[in-house]
Design a protein around this motif. Sequence first.
Motif, PDB file in Angstrom:
ATOM      1  N   ASP A 109    -111.382 -62.334  50.670  1.00 18.14           N
ATOM      2  CA  ASP A 109    -110.425 -62.181  49.571  1.00 18.14           C
ATOM      3  C   ASP A 109    -109.885 -60.768  49.477  1.00 18.14           C
ATOM      4  OD1 ASP A 109    -110.673 -64.837  48.732  1.00 18.14           O
ATOM      5  OD2 ASP A 109    -112.463 -64.368  47.584  1.00 18.14           O
ATOM      6  N   ALA A 110    -110.765 -59.786  49.583  1.00 22.62           N
ATOM      7  CA  ALA A 110    -110.381 -58.398  49.332  1.00 22.62           C
ATOM      8  C   ALA A 110    -110.930 -57.515  50.436  1.00 22.62           C
ATOM      9  CB  ALA A 110    -110.897 -57.948  47.962  1.00 22.62           C
ATOM     10  N   GLU A 152    -110.303 -54.136  53.344  1.00 25.33           N
ATOM     11  CA  GLU A 152    -109.341 -53.665  54.334  1.00 25.33           C
ATOM     12  C   GLU A 152    -109.708 -54.136  55.739  1.00 25.33           C
ATOM     13  OE1 GLU A 152    -106.435 -52.165  53.831  1.00 25.33           O
ATOM     14  OE2 GLU A 152    -106.824 -52.451  51.701  1.00 25.33           O
ATOM     15  N   SER A 191    -108.464 -59.685  55.724  1.00 24.74           N
ATOM     16  CA  SER A 191    -108.567 -59.763  54.271  1.00 24.74           C
ATOM     17  C   SER A 191    -107.205 -60.131  53.678  1.00 24.74           C
ATOM     18  CB  SER A 191    -109.032 -58.424  53.696  1.00 24.74           C
ATOM     19  OG  SER A 191    -108.020 -57.447  53.790  1.00 24.74           O
ATOM     20  N   TYR A 192    -107.247 -60.861  52.576  1.00 25.40           N
ATOM     21  CA  TYR A 192    -106.000 -61.257  51.912  1.00 25.40           C
ATOM     22  C   TYR A 192    -105.209 -60.035  51.465  1.00 25.40           C
ATOM     23  CZ  TYR A 192    -102.855 -62.784  48.207  1.00 25.40           C
ATOM     24  OH  TYR A 192    -101.747 -62.968  47.421  1.00 25.40           O
ATOM     25  N   ASP A 193    -105.872 -59.020  50.946  1.00 30.70           N
ATOM     26  CA  ASP A 193    -105.177 -57.824  50.473  1.00 30.70           C
ATOM     27  C   ASP A 193    -104.341 -57.201  51.593  1.00 30.70           C
ATOM     28  OD1 ASP A 193    -106.250 -58.122  47.981  1.00 30.70           O
ATOM     29  OD2 ASP A 193    -107.817 -56.603  48.223  1.00 30.70           O
ATOM     30  N   ARG A 194    -104.947 -57.029  52.748  1.00 34.09           N
ATOM     31  CA  ARG A 194    -104.229 -56.396  53.859  1.00 34.09           C
ATOM     32  C   ARG A 194    -103.111 -57.285  54.389  1.00 34.09           C
ATOM     33  NH1 ARG A 194    -104.484 -57.461  59.014  1.00 34.09           N
ATOM     34  NH2 ARG A 194    -103.664 -55.936  60.501  1.00 34.09           N
ATOM     35  N   LYS A 199    -101.521 -59.718  52.884  1.00 30.42           N
ATOM     36  CA  LYS A 199    -100.441 -59.866  51.915  1.00 30.42           C
ATOM     37  C   LYS A 199     -99.451 -58.714  52.051  1.00 30.42           C
ATOM     38  CE  LYS A 199    -101.260 -58.669  47.713  1.00 30.42           C
ATOM     39  NZ  LYS A 199    -101.760 -58.611  46.313  1.00 30.42           N
ATOM     40  N   ARG A 200     -99.966 -57.490  52.153  1.00 33.64           N
ATOM     41  CA  ARG A 200     -99.074 -56.337  52.326  1.00 33.64           C
ATOM     42  C   ARG A 200     -98.281 -56.457  53.621  1.00 33.64           C
ATOM     43  NH1 ARG A 200    -103.662 -53.322  51.012  1.00 33.64           N
ATOM     44  NH2 ARG A 200    -103.784 -52.657  53.192  1.00 33.64           N
ATOM     45  N   ALA A 202    -108.598 -67.348  49.933  1.00 40.40           N
ATOM     46  CA  ALA A 202    -107.858 -66.355  50.709  1.00 40.40           C
ATOM     47  C   ALA A 202    -107.002 -67.032  51.776  1.00 40.40           C
ATOM     48  CB  ALA A 202    -108.820 -65.365  51.347  1.00 40.40           C
ATOM     49  N   GLU A 238     -98.106 -66.966  51.717  1.00 38.52           N
ATOM     50  CA  GLU A 238     -97.282 -65.809  52.089  1.00 38.52           C
ATOM     51  C   GLU A 238     -96.557 -66.080  53.401  1.00 38.52           C
ATOM     52  OE1 GLU A 238     -96.615 -63.137  50.409  1.00 38.52           O
ATOM     53  OE2 GLU A 238     -98.016 -63.421  48.749  1.00 38.52           O
ATOM     54  N   ARG A 257    -104.157 -48.569  56.402  1.00 42.37           N
ATOM     55  CA  ARG A 257    -104.656 -47.489  55.563  1.00 42.37           C
ATOM     56  C   ARG A 257    -105.907 -46.884  56.179  1.00 42.37           C
ATOM     57  NH1 ARG A 257    -104.232 -50.028  49.424  1.00 42.37           N
ATOM     58  NH2 ARG A 257    -101.959 -50.181  49.361  1.00 42.37           N
TER      59      ARG A 257
END
Length: 613
Positions: free
Chosen positions: A342-343, A345, A349-352, A354-355, A382, A389, A557
């Motif tokens: 889900d989260a 880096e 991961s979904y966070d990465r 998604k960006r 996720a 997306e 990042r």
Amino acid sequence: MIVLRRILFLLANFLLLLAFVFRFIARRVLRKKARWLRVDLRGDVRFLPRRQNYTRFLKGFGPPIHEVDLRGLERSIDAAIKLPAVEGVIVVVHPLGGGFAAMSSLRDLLRKIVASGRRCIVFLPRGGGMKELFVASAGGEIVVGKGSTLLLGGLSASTTYWKGALERAGIDLTVHRRSEYKTAMEPYARESMSDEQREQTELLLGGIDEAIREAVAKARQLDPETVRAILERPILVAEEAVSLGLADRVAYEDELENLMARREEGPNSDALASEVRDDKRQTNQERAQQARFDKRAQKREKNQFTPLPLSIAPKLVEPQDFLPLRSLPLIALIRVEGAIMDAGETRASYDRLKRALRWARASKAIRGVLLYVDSPGGSALASQLIHRELVRLREKKPVMAYFGNVAASGGYYVGVGAQKIFANPYTITGSIGVISAKPSLARLQEKLGLRVETVKTGPSADFFALHRSHRPEESEAFEAFVDAHYRDFVAIVAEGRGQAFDAIEEKARGRVYLGKEAHALGLVDGLGGIGLAFDELKRAMGLPKEMKAGVIEPRERGLRAPLPEPPRLARELVKALAIAELSDYMGLATSRDPVLYYEPTLSVFYHRMRNES
């Protein structure tokens, strides 16, 4: 801004023009010298190279990290085939790592050399195992290093079962799954392998074993049953491999030059040379001239059979002497590698992601996206959000997916959002199913003398608490919860593949497939290397196949670099205890979401034994 950029490029090209003549002459010389090329293959075979960021500036510090970049190797081989002076390629195969899909793609690339009419000499300096022999069989000539050993014996897959250890520790794990072939958490919920797990493991092992036997038998012109008997022998010394027909000869590395040489001297050339040297009427000056001539001839002969690096071929065929005034059409390459979370880096991961997907969607410069998936799955939530997306991105730009060694469960869920899916014939995919678990530490806490007191407003307020097991009605609710996610998963796949729900559900039930089987079932659109996915994406972008396109990846990042390979003993210990898998499972098992996961221990099937002497 564009005008300024073009002016700067014109000024830079003017400076480059001054050096163009020297580079042109150097290329002409190298093209004539490039009669033989050489490439050393060692380390993990990867469809795409690692992203190294700042580490490219730190070369020379620390142990080297070896890998085989299939995308770069394909460009080099395609360029080498276009060089008319090239007679052959020396391929030195060191111990290799990676999944069978990557090995299959590597072998297909080597077959291109033979198909072009060039000689392809594959050298195994340290022998090898099933992987190395499978890759080497693509060459026209196989040379085994003197004193080396082939470690064969067949294929195997091992799984460590933890239930007994967990029960002794006082840890209980209740698994809810859809359906019978969804065996991801089986090592922690059972004491032995289930019939379904054994069935699909034997099918996958059998498919890969058959591919190896057929490839070796066809390449070496041997009977398939003879090859089966040979490959079942655990150890072969180099001379035995030659006598059994698996290799052509045994040699040291310094003797490869003799194999490259194809001298076409006349029948009287030695006699004529001897006559001239022994002519008593030669003066001292003539003898000195003859000595200089012989020395130059020996030097030319030595240079003639000194191979150049294969990586130089693209620079000789398609040199980039000047900066382009117009930007190339851009393709965004987005990777989904590892367990989907889900989260964080991580690469999956979904966070990465998604960006990355939103960046590709918003960028006007990017005209198409290639999604590279090498993941056994992970979090259901996720996976669903990443899929969403991808669907939004597909509404604006063409999106193609390529499956690497493993793209199963959540990895397949994500990829089905692309317009088309491509894979290697031996990619492990499918595993369309859902699994979740409820761990309980109640017995462990009792053993330790711990007592948990809970104040709650409802009977199931502590539904996910670790200090107790579920009551029967709670287990029923959990089953319905998992079933709903399974039906959603099947519906998403049915929509993405354009098939009926019942048709997909029949193929789902957690089953895993090789890429060629998935293609026959309509779960994959095409089979081949990653270049096939790039070509199809360019076609969807309206570009000719031959036209170049730039490939760009989203910025990451932080400063990330691949870690040096740990010592062999540590690698074997981690593998034997399945520590990496246990970490993934426990992280996903304690999540409140259902899990779309496929057991990663089955992604590599064959012996990893190597000759360490």
